[in-house]
Design a protein around this motif. Structure first.
Motif, PDB file in Angstrom:
ATOM      1  N   ARG A   1       8.384  -1.608 -10.665  1.00 41.18           N
ATOM      2  CA  ARG A   1       9.313  -2.672 -10.276  1.00 41.18           C
ATOM      3  C   ARG A   1       9.731  -3.541 -11.455  1.00 41.18           C
ATOM      4  O   ARG A   1      10.754  -4.227 -11.393  1.00 41.18           O
ATOM      5  CB  ARG A   1       8.659  -3.542  -9.200  1.00 41.18           C
ATOM      6  CG  ARG A   1       8.477  -2.836  -7.869  1.00 41.18           C
ATOM      7  CD  ARG A   1       8.133  -3.812  -6.780  1.00 41.18           C
ATOM      8  NE  ARG A   1       8.183  -3.211  -5.464  1.00 41.18           N
ATOM      9  CZ  ARG A   1       8.090  -3.888  -4.328  1.00 41.18           C
ATOM     10  NH1 ARG A   1       7.936  -5.194  -4.350  1.00 41.18           N
ATOM     11  NH2 ARG A   1       8.135  -3.264  -3.168  1.00 41.18           N
ATOM     12  N   THR A   2       8.908  -3.535 -12.478  1.00 39.57           N
ATOM     13  CA  THR A   2       9.180  -4.437 -13.592  1.00 39.57           C
ATOM     14  C   THR A   2       9.496  -3.694 -14.890  1.00 39.57           C
ATOM     15  O   THR A   2       9.625  -4.307 -15.944  1.00 39.57           O
ATOM     16  CB  THR A   2       7.964  -5.353 -13.833  1.00 39.57           C
ATOM     17  OG1 THR A   2       6.801  -4.549 -14.075  1.00 39.57           O
ATOM     18  CG2 THR A   2       7.709  -6.238 -12.630  1.00 39.57           C
TER      19      THR A   2
ATOM     20  N   GLU B   1      -5.631   1.759 -11.293  1.00 40.50           N
ATOM     21  CA  GLU B   1      -4.598   2.245 -12.207  1.00 40.50           C
ATOM     22  C   GLU B   1      -3.384   2.762 -11.439  1.00 40.50           C
ATOM     23  O   GLU B   1      -2.240   2.579 -11.877  1.00 40.50           O
ATOM     24  CB  GLU B   1      -5.190   3.326 -13.110  1.00 40.50           C
ATOM     25  CG  GLU B   1      -6.170   2.749 -14.137  1.00 40.50           C
ATOM     26  CD  GLU B   1      -6.911   3.813 -14.909  1.00 40.50           C
ATOM     27  OE1 GLU B   1      -6.930   3.739 -16.161  1.00 40.50           O
ATOM     28  OE2 GLU B   1      -7.482   4.725 -14.266  1.00 40.50           O
ATOM     29  N   PHE B   2      -3.612   3.385 -10.303  1.00 38.24           N
ATOM     30  CA  PHE B   2      -2.473   3.810  -9.480  1.00 38.24           C
ATOM     31  C   PHE B   2      -1.690   2.591  -8.993  1.00 38.24           C
ATOM     32  O   PHE B   2      -0.456   2.611  -8.927  1.00 38.24           O
ATOM     33  CB  PHE B   2      -2.955   4.646  -8.297  1.00 38.24           C
ATOM     34  CG  PHE B   2      -3.241   6.086  -8.638  1.00 38.24           C
ATOM     35  CD1 PHE B   2      -2.206   6.952  -8.962  1.00 38.24           C
ATOM     36  CD2 PHE B   2      -4.538   6.576  -8.622  1.00 38.24           C
ATOM     37  CE1 PHE B   2      -2.466   8.282  -9.286  1.00 38.24           C
ATOM     38  CE2 PHE B   2      -4.809   7.901  -8.937  1.00 38.24           C
ATOM     39  CZ  PHE B   2      -3.773   8.756  -9.272  1.00 38.24           C
TER      40      PHE B   2
ATOM     41  N   ARG C   1       0.823  -1.208   0.000  1.00 35.21           N
ATOM     42  CA  ARG C   1       0.000   0.000   0.000  1.00 35.21           C
ATOM     43  C   ARG C   1       0.860   1.262   0.000  1.00 35.21           C
ATOM     44  O   ARG C   1       0.544   2.239  -0.686  1.00 35.21           O
ATOM     45  CB  ARG C   1      -0.918  -0.010   1.231  1.00 35.21           C
ATOM     46  CG  ARG C   1      -1.792   1.231   1.365  1.00 35.21           C
ATOM     47  CD  ARG C   1      -2.521   1.255   2.695  1.00 35.21           C
ATOM     48  NE  ARG C   1      -1.603   1.458   3.807  1.00 35.21           N
ATOM     49  CZ  ARG C   1      -1.419   0.588   4.786  1.00 35.21           C
ATOM     50  NH1 ARG C   1      -2.068  -0.554   4.802  1.00 35.21           N
ATOM     51  NH2 ARG C   1      -0.559   0.846   5.774  1.00 35.21           N
ATOM     52  N   GLU C   2       1.928   1.269   0.770  1.00 35.44           N
ATOM     53  CA  GLU C   2       2.762   2.461   0.875  1.00 35.44           C
ATOM     54  C   GLU C   2       3.308   2.889  -0.476  1.00 35.44           C
ATOM     55  O   GLU C   2       3.422   4.088  -0.768  1.00 35.44           O
ATOM     56  CB  GLU C   2       3.916   2.217   1.859  1.00 35.44           C
ATOM     57  CG  GLU C   2       3.482   2.068   3.312  1.00 35.44           C
ATOM     58  CD  GLU C   2       2.905   0.690   3.628  1.00 35.44           C
ATOM     59  OE1 GLU C   2       2.963  -0.206   2.743  1.00 35.44           O
ATOM     60  OE2 GLU C   2       2.388   0.514   4.740  1.00 35.44           O
ATOM     61  N   ASP C   3       3.662   1.920  -1.329  1.00 37.63           N
ATOM     62  CA  ASP C   3       4.189   2.244  -2.650  1.00 37.63           C
ATOM     63  C   ASP C   3       3.105   2.863  -3.535  1.00 37.63           C
ATOM     64  O   ASP C   3       3.369   3.802  -4.301  1.00 37.63           O
ATOM     65  CB  ASP C   3       4.738   0.985  -3.325  1.00 37.63           C
ATOM     66  CG  ASP C   3       6.034   0.509  -2.691  1.00 37.63           C
ATOM     67  OD1 ASP C   3       6.493   1.139  -1.715  1.00 37.63           O
ATOM     68  OD2 ASP C   3       6.591  -0.502  -3.154  1.00 37.63           O
ATOM     69  N   VAL C   4       1.896   2.334  -3.427  1.00 37.85           N
ATOM     70  CA  VAL C   4       0.788   2.889  -4.211  1.00 37.85           C
ATOM     71  C   VAL C   4       0.468   4.303  -3.753  1.00 37.85           C
ATOM     72  O   VAL C   4       0.274   5.214  -4.567  1.00 37.85           O
ATOM     73  CB  VAL C   4      -0.458   1.989  -4.093  1.00 37.85           C
ATOM     74  CG1 VAL C   4      -1.621   2.584  -4.902  1.00 37.85           C
ATOM     75  CG2 VAL C   4      -0.163   0.575  -4.574  1.00 37.85           C
ATOM     76  N   PHE C   5       0.441   4.500  -2.454  1.00 38.78           N
ATOM     77  CA  PHE C   5       0.128   5.830  -1.923  1.00 38.78           C
ATOM     78  C   PHE C   5       1.206   6.852  -2.299  1.00 38.78           C
ATOM     79  O   PHE C   5       0.916   8.042  -2.458  1.00 38.78           O
ATOM     80  CB  PHE C   5      -0.038   5.768  -0.408  1.00 38.78           C
ATOM     81  CG  PHE C   5      -1.365   5.193   0.031  1.00 38.78           C
ATOM     82  CD1 PHE C   5      -2.228   4.606  -0.883  1.00 38.78           C
ATOM     83  CD2 PHE C   5      -1.764   5.243   1.362  1.00 38.78           C
ATOM     84  CE1 PHE C   5      -3.455   4.069  -0.487  1.00 38.78           C
ATOM     85  CE2 PHE C   5      -2.990   4.723   1.771  1.00 38.78           C
ATOM     86  CZ  PHE C   5      -3.827   4.131   0.851  1.00 38.78           C
TER      87      PHE C   5
ATOM     88  N   ALA D   1       2.411  11.781  -5.327  1.00 39.26           N
ATOM     89  CA  ALA D   1       3.177  12.465  -6.371  1.00 39.26           C
ATOM     90  C   ALA D   1       2.271  12.971  -7.485  1.00 39.26           C
ATOM     91  O   ALA D   1       2.454  14.081  -7.990  1.00 39.26           O
ATOM     92  CB  ALA D   1       4.229  11.509  -6.946  1.00 39.26           C
ATOM     93  N   ALA D   2       1.292  12.182  -7.855  1.00 37.48           N
ATOM     94  CA  ALA D   2       0.406  12.555  -8.952  1.00 37.48           C
ATOM     95  C   ALA D   2      -0.415  13.796  -8.632  1.00 37.48           C
ATOM     96  O   ALA D   2      -0.662  14.633  -9.511  1.00 37.48           O
ATOM     97  CB  ALA D   2      -0.526  11.385  -9.294  1.00 37.48           C
ATOM     98  N   PHE D   3      -0.835  13.934  -7.392  1.00 39.09           N
ATOM     99  CA  PHE D   3      -1.695  15.063  -7.027  1.00 39.09           C
ATOM    100  C   PHE D   3      -0.931  16.246  -6.445  1.00 39.09           C
ATOM    101  O   PHE D   3      -1.517  17.299  -6.207  1.00 39.09           O
ATOM    102  CB  PHE D   3      -2.785  14.604  -6.055  1.00 39.09           C
ATOM    103  CG  PHE D   3      -3.856  13.785  -6.720  1.00 39.09           C
ATOM    104  CD1 PHE D   3      -4.851  14.399  -7.478  1.00 39.09           C
ATOM    105  CD2 PHE D   3      -3.865  12.407  -6.609  1.00 39.09           C
ATOM    106  CE1 PHE D   3      -5.833  13.650  -8.105  1.00 39.09           C
ATOM    107  CE2 PHE D   3      -4.847  11.650  -7.229  1.00 39.09           C
ATOM    108  CZ  PHE D   3      -5.828  12.276  -7.987  1.00 39.09           C
ATOM    109  N   ALA D   4       0.362  16.077  -6.223  1.00 43.30           N
ATOM    110  CA  ALA D   4       1.156  17.202  -5.745  1.00 43.30           C
ATOM    111  C   ALA D   4       1.211  18.299  -6.805  1.00 43.30           C
ATOM    112  O   ALA D   4       1.324  19.481  -6.484  1.00 43.30           O
ATOM    113  CB  ALA D   4       2.571  16.748  -5.383  1.00 43.30           C
TER     114      ALA D   4
END
Length: 298
Positions: free
Chosen positions: A281-282, A272-273, A218-222, A227-230
């Motif tokens: 990672r890939t 999608e996020f 979850r932390e990686d998704v958040f 970043a997207a909304f900053a």
């Protein structure tokens, strides 16, 4: 229902305790029994539910919850109110006093070890200034939660329940969607509170579900969401450049996730996020192909 607190009782109790509502703690006490009944009904509680209430204040909602739920855990930051709540319940609903547990402290610092039995529902009139952090903290901390209903500032309620494409869709919307399906369950006018706030309130109902299937935590998704909304007016290619290590790398990751690099965060679903976080990672390690003149392809 009996034993609920009306306007006169709320003011008398506050005077007895020497309590003056403060903006710092976001204290606006519900003094309308009909609103309490409405909140309890909208929460969809059953006789088996163990409710977590944050910010019970003088006990208006607590009394309503105790009439339906198996047990109520009340977390109160104000030590005077926390100490007084058991006495209020004993006076107004003596048959329910053994089903109340009061935790004096900050809800943002609670852990799963603080509650026995584990809560199954979150129902609360949340202080406007900490509503979103409290909800997200509790959802992350208490895996036993199945559903909930929170009363928050109407603007916050709109943000929490917004979907992709909405002007108010943002970080709170996506992060709540990670945990639960949510909906607006009604509006609450200022007149039912003491003191009267200068904004309307909204009821947000949510039902927990499994987290999106992603190969990342979850932390990686958040982190992607933040970043997207900053820089929400920028395309994802630009907004995620810092997170990805460059705009070209961000584009590479976005394409691997099946997301248009020219899209903006407000158009993406939580799935999608999650796909973007997984693609990082890939992603192919080679840099993107260069154009003939040596510039990086955009």
């Amino acid at each position: 229902m009996t034993g609920l607190l009306g306007p006169a009782q709320i003011r008398a109790l506050a005077a007895k305790l020497g309590v003056r509502p403060t903006k710092k703690l976001g204290q606006n006490f519900v003094h309308d029994p009909n609103t309490v009944r409405r909140i309890v009904a909208a929460a969809g509680l059953t006789a088996d539910d163990v409710v977590l209430e944050v910010g019970p204040g003088l006990g208006s909602l607590t009394l309503g919850l105790l009439e339906t739920a198996a047990r109520v855990h009340a977390v109160e930051l104000d030590p005077v109110l926390a100490a007084a709540l058991p006495e209020t319940v004993a006076e107004q609903a003596p048959e329910a006093e053994d089903r109340l547990t009061v935790l004096a402290g900050d809800a943002l610092k609670t852990t799963v070890a603080d509650f026995t039995p584990a809560p199954t529902a979150l129902v609360a009139n949340l202080p406007y200034n900490v509503a979103v952090p409290v909800v997200l903290h509790l959802l992350a901390t208490l895996p036993s939660l199945r559903h909930g209903l929170v009363m928050v500032q109407l603007e916050v309620a709109d943000r929490l329940t917004a979907g992709p494409g909405s002007k108010v869709y943002g970080i709170p919307s996506v992060k709540l969607a990670w945990y639960a399906d949510s909906r607006m369950a009604g509006k609450v006018p200022p007149a039912v509170f003491w003191p009267v706030p200068n904004v309307d309130s909204g009821l947000v109902a949510f039902t927990l579900r499994d987290a999106p299937p992603a190969a990342v935590p979850r932390e990686d998704v958040f982190a992607v969401v933040d970043a997207a909304f900053a820089q929400r007016r920028k395309t994802l290619r630009a907004a995620l450049a810092g997170w990805a290590g460059g705009s070209a790398v961000a584009e590479q990751i976005l394409r691997a996730a099946g997301v248009d690099p020219q899209a903006r965060g407000e158009s993406l679903t939580v799935m999608e996020f999650a796909a973007i976080a997984a693609a990082r990672r890939t992603a192919v390690s080679e840099p993107p192909e260069a154009e003939a003149d040596g510039r990086v392809a955009r």
